[in-house]
Design a protein around this motif. Structure first.
Motif, short mmCIF file in Angstrom:
data_model
loop_
_atom_site.label_atom_id
_atom_site.label_comp_id
_atom_site.label_asym_id
_atom_site.label_seq_id
_atom_site.Cartn_x
_atom_site.Cartn_y
_atom_site.Cartn_z
N HIS A 93 8.38 0.29 -0.13
CA HIS A 93 6.97 1.01 -0.70
C HIS A 93 6.18 -0.07 -1.35
N ARG A 94 6.42 -1.43 -1.54
CA ARG A 94 5.35 -2.26 -2.03
C ARG A 94 4.64 -2.58 -0.76
N LEU A 95 5.21 -2.99 0.24
CA LEU A 95 4.42 -3.25 1.69
C LEU A 95 3.76 -2.37 2.12
N SER A 96 4.32 -1.03 1.99
CA SER A 96 3.60 0.16 2.34
C SER A 96 2.16 0.29 1.55
N ARG A 97 2.26 0.16 0.23
CA ARG A 97 1.26 0.33 -0.53
C ARG A 97 0.14 -0.90 -0.19
N SER A 98 0.69 -2.03 -0.10
CA SER A 98 -0.22 -3.06 0.51
C SER A 98 -1.00 -2.64 1.70
N ALA A 99 -0.42 -2.10 2.74
CA ALA A 99 -0.98 -1.56 3.97
C ALA A 99 -1.94 -0.35 3.90
N GLY A 100 -1.84 0.10 2.62
CA GLY A 100 -2.77 1.34 2.52
C GLY A 100 -2.19 2.60 2.69
N LEU A 101 -1.02 2.59 2.95
CA LEU A 101 -0.32 4.19 3.25
C LEU A 101 -0.45 4.98 2.01
N MET A 102 -0.87 6.01 2.07
CA MET A 102 -0.72 7.05 0.95
C MET A 102 0.44 7.55 0.86
#
Length: 293
Positions: A93-102
């Motif tokens: 989730h942290r990496l996904s948020r950093s990648a801009g995934l909503m």
């Protein structure tokens, strides 16, 4: 063992064959003129419908099929997870948020001694990142983060959707050429046998041309791996991404030395495979490209 990509290709082939046979049996989308000649435009339209339908159905089923085939246990954030499982969910989730995934991907674990991870799903909103128990046991935290970042990059880059569009184009040519070849073969036999010869020839040629077409899809897969490596390096750091690839390389060498098979989601294979049928570039090439970036 080429799990994520070959599962998609196999599902696509089976769906496409089924649709094509059903439509042919019921005479839907006939592409033959009254004289028995082929109407090329009708055949092309028929091929595009069958080809893209097969590809998009395969995409829609990708996450469900992956969970079923790999027996993935989805880790729900609100569930009573172990410390390691919660760390994995938080990392994804942290990496996904950093990648801009909503929308956060589903996170899963499946039982396997293989050092493996994969990402799949029909869209960024309905994606899945799954890792094997072997990966968590064999790799340190930095290597796991590099591999997870690589898989998140696949989702961010929309690789499954892009592959679906490419597969749809390949399918169109496969259906078109297989029916054209089957029509030519059927004209060589007696009229009363022509329909059954045509049906059998369609199946045979479609499988043969699909194998050739898969080389195009696999070449695209190898090309996109370099981009996922770059994306993983951006999210987790170049050092962690290179560390992960070197860890996978060491594991591959150990498996090869013991003559056991391994996995290929990040180009891990215990046996030397023809480059044309590999889903991933050589690990050394990927490491060199990251180091030079």
């Amino acid at each position: 063992m080429m799990k994520r990509i070959l599962l998609f290709i196999l599902t696509n082939l089976l769906v496409m064959l089924t649709i094509g046979i059903i439509l042919s049996v019921f005479g839907v989308g006939s592409y033959l003129n009254e004289s028995g000649s082929v109407n090329l435009m009708s055949l092309l339209i028929f091929s595009a419908i069958v080809g893209f339908t097969g590809a998009f159905i395969s995409l829609a089923m990708s996450r469900i099929m992956a969970k079923w085939m790999m027996r993935v246990r989805v880790l729900k954030p609100e569930a009573n997870l172990s410390h390691g499982e919660r760390q994995l969910v938080e990392m994804v989730h942290r990496l996904s948020r950093s990648a801009g995934l909503m929308h956060m991907p589903q996170v899963g674990i499946y039982e396997s001694h293989e050092v493996n991870a994969f990402a799949t799903g029909p869209s960024k909103k309905r994606s899945l990142v799954a890792v094997s128990t072997g990966l968590l046991q064999e790799m340190d935290a930095d290597a796991v983060e590099g591999i997870v970042a690589h898989e998140v990059a696949h989702i961010v880059n929309g690789d499954m959707v892009t592959m679906t569009l490419l597969q749809g184009v390949v399918n169109t040519f496969v259906v078109f050429l297989s029916r054209l070849a089957a029509w030519a073969v059927a004209r060589l036999v007696k009229e009363e046998l022509a329909w059954i010869v045509h049906l059998i020839a369609v199946i045979v040629f479609q499988i043969a041309f699909s194998i050739l077409g898969s080389m195009v899809v696999l070449a695209f897969s190898r090309y996109r791996e370099f981009h996922a490596d770059a994306g993983g390096a951006h999210l987790a750091g170049k050092d962690k991404m290179i560390h992960a690839l070197r860890g996978l390389q060491r594991h591959t060498d150990r498996m090869r030395d013991s003559q056991q098979t391994a996995i290929s989601t990040l180009q891990i294979s215990g046996k030397k495979r023809s480059a044309l049928f590999s889903t991933h570039p050589d690990l050394e090439d990927r490491i060199r490209r990251l180091q030079a970036s």
